[in-house]
Enzyme design. Sequence first.
Site, mmCIF file in Angstrom:
data_model
loop_
_atom_site.group_PDB
_atom_site.id
_atom_site.type_symbol
_atom_site.label_atom_id
_atom_site.label_comp_id
_atom_site.label_asym_id
_atom_site.label_seq_id
_atom_site.Cartn_x
_atom_site.Cartn_y
_atom_site.Cartn_z
ATOM 1 N N ARG A 62 0.863 -1.178 0.000
ATOM 2 C CA ARG A 62 0.000 0.000 0.000
ATOM 3 C C ARG A 62 0.905 1.235 0.000
ATOM 4 O O ARG A 62 2.115 1.143 0.141
ATOM 5 C CB ARG A 62 -0.934 -0.002 1.222
ATOM 6 C CG ARG A 62 -0.229 -0.444 2.476
ATOM 7 C CD ARG A 62 -0.537 0.340 3.696
ATOM 8 N NE ARG A 62 -0.407 1.752 3.573
ATOM 9 C CZ ARG A 62 0.729 2.427 3.779
ATOM 10 N NH1 ARG A 62 1.873 1.804 4.048
ATOM 11 N NH2 ARG A 62 0.740 3.741 3.688
ATOM 12 N N GLY A 63 0.268 2.401 -0.165
ATOM 13 C CA GLY A 63 1.011 3.637 -0.341
ATOM 14 C C GLY A 63 1.191 3.893 -1.821
ATOM 15 O O GLY A 63 1.640 3.020 -2.570
ATOM 16 N N ALA A 64 0.821 5.093 -2.275
ATOM 17 C CA ALA A 64 0.767 5.364 -3.712
ATOM 18 C C ALA A 64 2.067 5.041 -4.455
ATOM 19 O O ALA A 64 2.036 4.343 -5.477
ATOM 20 C CB ALA A 64 0.359 6.820 -3.957
ATOM 21 N N ARG A 99 -6.649 -0.272 -7.457
ATOM 22 C CA ARG A 99 -6.731 0.860 -6.526
ATOM 23 C C ARG A 99 -6.880 2.133 -7.348
ATOM 24 O O ARG A 99 -5.890 2.684 -7.825
ATOM 25 C CB ARG A 99 -5.474 0.950 -5.648
ATOM 26 C CG ARG A 99 -5.169 -0.272 -4.772
ATOM 27 C CD ARG A 99 -6.195 -0.514 -3.677
ATOM 28 N NE ARG A 99 -6.410 0.627 -2.800
ATOM 29 C CZ ARG A 99 -5.661 0.924 -1.731
ATOM 30 N NH1 ARG A 99 -4.626 0.187 -1.432
ATOM 31 N NH2 ARG A 99 -5.962 1.966 -0.979
ATOM 32 N N GLN A 197 -2.973 2.389 9.797
ATOM 33 C CA GLN A 197 -1.632 2.516 9.215
ATOM 34 C C GLN A 197 -0.697 3.335 10.110
ATOM 35 O O GLN A 197 0.509 3.092 10.124
ATOM 36 C CB GLN A 197 -1.708 3.162 7.827
ATOM 37 C CG GLN A 197 -2.386 2.309 6.780
ATOM 38 C CD GLN A 197 -3.845 2.697 6.593
ATOM 39 O OE1 GLN A 197 -4.531 3.056 7.554
ATOM 40 N NE2 GLN A 197 -4.326 2.640 5.366
ATOM 41 N N ASP A 238 -1.881 10.635 -2.331
ATOM 42 C CA ASP A 238 -2.140 9.641 -3.371
ATOM 43 C C ASP A 238 -2.388 10.288 -4.723
ATOM 44 O O ASP A 238 -2.212 9.654 -5.753
ATOM 45 C CB ASP A 238 -3.337 8.770 -2.978
ATOM 46 C CG ASP A 238 -2.990 7.822 -1.844
ATOM 47 O OD1 ASP A 238 -2.691 6.651 -2.126
ATOM 48 O OD2 ASP A 238 -2.985 8.257 -0.685
ATOM 49 N N ASN A 248 -5.670 12.111 -0.036
ATOM 50 C CA ASN A 248 -4.847 11.304 0.856
ATOM 51 C C ASN A 248 -5.777 10.483 1.745
ATOM 52 O O ASN A 248 -6.999 10.564 1.624
ATOM 53 C CB ASN A 248 -3.916 12.202 1.689
ATOM 54 C CG ASN A 248 -2.822 11.396 2.397
ATOM 55 O OD1 ASN A 248 -2.141 10.586 1.763
ATOM 56 N ND2 ASN A 248 -2.661 11.598 3.681
ATOM 57 N N LYS A 249 -5.218 9.709 2.625
ATOM 58 C CA LYS A 249 -5.991 8.804 3.465
ATOM 59 C C LYS A 249 -7.132 9.546 4.160
ATOM 60 O O LYS A 249 -6.978 10.687 4.600
ATOM 61 C CB LYS A 249 -5.062 8.165 4.494
ATOM 62 C CG LYS A 249 -5.710 7.081 5.343
ATOM 63 C CD LYS A 249 -6.328 5.978 4.489
ATOM 64 C CE LYS A 249 -5.338 5.364 3.514
ATOM 65 N NZ LYS A 249 -5.962 4.390 2.602
#
Length: 345
Positions: A62-64, A99, A197, A238, A248-249
């Site tokens: 995970r994470g762009a 995603r 996270q 992201d 973002n998250k």
Amino acid sequence: MGSVSLSAGQRPDAHPDVLSPVFWRDGKVVLLDQRRLPDQEIWTAYDNWEDVARAISEMEVRGAPAIGCAAAFAAALAWRAQASATVLRAALRAIGATRPTAVNLGSALHRIANAVASERDPLAEANAIWAEDLAACRAIGAHGAALVPDDAVILTHCNAGALATAGYGTALGVVRAAVTAGKRVRVIADETRPFLQGARLTAWELSQEGIACEVIVDSAAAHFLSRGEIHLAVVGADRITRNGDVANKIGTAGVAAACQTFGVPFYVAAPRTTLDPAMESGARIPIEERATDEVAIVGRRVVPEGVKVRNPVFDVTPARLVAAIVTEDGIHRAPYAFSTARRNA
């Protein structure tokens, strides 16, 4: 496919001085299963693109930026399995659907498609994407460290560290670079519900390096900001649109709003691959929604049966709340006008 649990001293890292959660080794894509942290450190080597696509979808990686790297390696696996443009197009569509919010994924797949069209090795291109992201993170850290005063308490949200990138990290890259520069810093990490996270990953990364960190519940951020206990907030992204809106998250927009209310600078750290100059504003960013159970079940069911749950994974922070955006090129301030094409897109 191979899977093995390793101790920290046995990590199959691709780079000697940085943790990397995704890289290519011996014809396989190696991933650190981030769902298992901090309790278990499980590394898995995948030799087919479908498994890597599933790993992206299920948040094993995970994470762009890390998603972009994993997608590029998955596409390279697809090409090595069958060097067919038709087969590759189908694989790219499937990988691209895993995603939808992170722009790095589509950008990486576009680069692989261009490499094949130009009769260049897609694996070499995927490795270049990985190496460029690692270099970009180090540069982001170097630029962003200038924004960090000595004795700073830094608020983070989600995980934008080594685990979210090829290595080193974006927001946590700023923290690492500030520490390397001799500054005393302490991190307050939002837990970041529902996937935690911040509590699981950011705290794990920082504890591995001996950087002081405390975890708070998401709803406590405004409390600590109001008391003057936080000096700045740094998050990743992201997708960043042409006008500086930041996806973002989920929860990031609330952190940014609270920072503005209490006069604390809110910074975004991200590589240029996260910029989407073709998108004018954040209103058009596709927002992924994930499974109900991620919210409804926390060890046991906490939401009554029959009650609907909404689980958007991202939100959009308006550019007006962002004090600066740090990329590998330097520090950018409003008015934002990211009009140049993404690097190598």
